[in-house]
Design a protein around this motif. Sequence first.
Motif, short mmCIF file in Angstrom:
data_model
loop_
_atom_site.label_atom_id
_atom_site.label_comp_id
_atom_site.label_asym_id
_atom_site.label_seq_id
_atom_site.Cartn_x
_atom_site.Cartn_y
_atom_site.Cartn_z
N THR A 77 0.63 -1.36 -0.19
CA THR A 77 0.38 0.17 0.03
C THR A 77 0.59 1.23 -0.17
O THR A 77 0.60 2.39 -0.25
N SER A 78 1.97 1.35 0.92
CA SER A 78 2.74 2.15 0.98
C SER A 78 3.73 2.73 -0.10
O SER A 78 3.44 3.50 -1.01
N GLU A 79 3.98 1.58 -0.85
CA GLU A 79 4.62 1.87 -2.29
C GLU A 79 3.08 2.19 -3.22
O GLU A 79 3.89 3.09 -4.52
N ASP A 80 2.39 1.11 -3.67
CA ASP A 80 1.06 2.07 -4.59
C ASP A 80 1.35 3.52 -4.54
O ASP A 80 1.05 4.33 -5.28
N ILE A 81 1.15 4.68 -2.39
CA ILE A 81 0.73 5.34 -2.52
C ILE A 81 1.96 6.39 -2.59
O ILE A 81 1.62 7.39 -3.38
N SER A 82 3.31 5.90 -3.38
CA SER A 82 4.58 6.67 -3.06
C SER A 82 4.54 6.74 -4.27
O SER A 82 4.80 7.81 -5.81
N LEU A 84 2.26 7.29 -6.63
CA LEU A 84 1.14 7.99 -7.28
C LEU A 84 1.53 9.03 -6.29
O LEU A 84 1.75 10.69 -7.21
N GLU A 85 2.41 9.74 -5.10
CA GLU A 85 2.21 11.01 -4.74
C GLU A 85 3.96 11.31 -5.39
O GLU A 85 4.26 12.39 -5.63
N ASP A 88 8.19 9.06 -0.97
CA ASP A 88 7.91 8.86 -0.57
C ASP A 88 7.48 8.52 0.78
O ASP A 88 6.77 9.08 1.17
N VAL A 89 6.52 7.32 0.78
CA VAL A 89 5.62 7.59 1.98
C VAL A 89 5.69 6.59 2.47
O VAL A 89 5.89 5.14 2.34
N ILE A 91 3.50 4.51 5.49
CA ILE A 91 2.06 4.35 6.63
C ILE A 91 2.41 3.98 8.54
O ILE A 91 3.39 3.54 8.76
#
Length: 93
Positions: A77-82, A84-85, A88-89, A91
């Motif tokens: 999930t973190s990789e997917d958000i990263s 898109l954004e 680095d994100v 969670i």
Amino acid sequence: MTRTWKVRIDLFETDDLRGDGDVTTAHAELTTSSGTRLQGRGRARRAPQDPDVPEIGDELAAARALRDLADRLLRATSEDISALEHEDVQIVR
């Protein structure tokens, strides 16, 4: 809208290679409604002095496999958000 994700847990019992107890290994696999698959693994070892209650080993190995699966899902999930954004994100658990 409802989506169904399925988790399958397979349990395997073997003798400990050291010969001093039984080992239960669990393999958990999550399949999302879109077909994405993630896997987690867990292990439990019964010491020779412990009572022989296979269900306890199953529970512990399954819990560890599910924890591993949850950690992998959080990373995905973190990789997917990263992606898109475009940064680095992390969670928070």
